[in-house]
Write a protein that holds these residues in place. Structure first.
Motif, mmCIF file in Angstrom:
data_model
loop_
_atom_site.group_PDB
_atom_site.id
_atom_site.type_symbol
_atom_site.label_atom_id
_atom_site.label_comp_id
_atom_site.label_asym_id
_atom_site.label_seq_id
_atom_site.Cartn_x
_atom_site.Cartn_y
_atom_site.Cartn_z
ATOM 1 N N GLY A 150 24.501 9.013 -14.690
ATOM 2 C CA GLY A 150 23.373 9.108 -15.594
ATOM 3 C C GLY A 150 23.575 8.509 -16.961
ATOM 4 N N GLY A 151 24.799 8.216 -17.346
ATOM 5 C CA GLY A 151 25.041 7.663 -18.665
ATOM 6 C C GLY A 151 24.494 6.248 -18.786
ATOM 7 N N ARG A 152 23.927 5.929 -19.957
ATOM 8 C CA ARG A 152 23.380 4.610 -20.215
ATOM 9 C C ARG A 152 23.079 4.449 -21.692
ATOM 10 N N LEU A 153 22.557 3.270 -22.048
ATOM 11 C CA LEU A 153 22.068 3.028 -23.395
ATOM 12 C C LEU A 153 20.690 3.653 -23.536
ATOM 13 N N VAL A 154 20.476 4.414 -24.621
ATOM 14 C CA VAL A 154 19.200 5.066 -24.865
ATOM 15 C C VAL A 154 18.887 5.005 -26.353
ATOM 16 N N GLY A 159 34.222 10.408 -16.213
ATOM 17 C CA GLY A 159 33.452 10.160 -17.416
ATOM 18 C C GLY A 159 32.311 9.188 -17.207
ATOM 19 N N THR A 160 31.272 9.337 -18.024
ATOM 20 C CA THR A 160 30.136 8.421 -18.013
ATOM 21 C C THR A 160 29.740 8.123 -19.460
ATOM 22 N N GLN A 161 29.513 6.853 -19.756
ATOM 23 C CA GLN A 161 29.258 6.420 -21.130
ATOM 24 C C GLN A 161 27.808 6.642 -21.526
ATOM 25 N N VAL A 162 27.607 7.320 -22.649
ATOM 26 C CA VAL A 162 26.293 7.479 -23.258
ATOM 27 C C VAL A 162 26.312 6.776 -24.610
ATOM 28 N N THR A 163 25.414 5.828 -24.796
ATOM 29 C CA THR A 163 25.311 5.102 -26.055
ATOM 30 C C THR A 163 23.911 5.275 -26.614
ATOM 31 N N VAL A 164 23.813 5.821 -27.824
ATOM 32 C CA VAL A 164 22.530 6.060 -28.481
ATOM 33 C C VAL A 164 22.395 5.059 -29.621
#
Length: 115
Positions: free
Chosen positions: A8-12, A108-113
């Protein structure tokens, strides 16, 4: 051979919502605690939220009121629903479970805000 896989991690964009999922496999029936941690560049890993077998929850002050943790024992899954995301939330998010006195981690999953 406990395995945890986060997705589920992504650029948001700032202010947006995002949901992370963690699915477990192996001998992980009814873990005592399931939780989410995160690690930002240059910082140590920190607790985001965790949920107990009776569905009690704890949240970091920085995410309280914005994030919601939940678990589905039948699916061996823990979720993190995030809203009102801020750039400070940017990090690698890790799934964790405690079972029979031992701790297990996902990759781990990358989340970028960012706008």
């Amino acid at each position: 051979q406990v395995q945890l896989v986060e997705t589920g991690g992504r650029l948001v964009q700032p202010g947006g919502p995002l949901r992370l999922s963690c699915v477990g496999s192996g001998s992980i029936f009814s873990p005592n605690v399931m939780g989410w941690y995160r690690q930002a560049p240059g910082k140590e890993r920190e607790l985001v939220a965790h949920i107990t077998s009776d569905h009690g929850t704890i949240y970091a002050d920085s995410v309280k009121g914005r994030f919601t943790i939940s678990r589905d024992n039948a699916k061996n899954t823990v979720y993190l629903q995030m809203s009102s995301l801020k750039p400070e939330d940017t990090a690698v998010y890790y799934c964790n479970i405690q079972l029979l006195g031992r701790s297990y981690w996902g990759q781990g999953t990358q989340v970028t805000v960012s706008s």
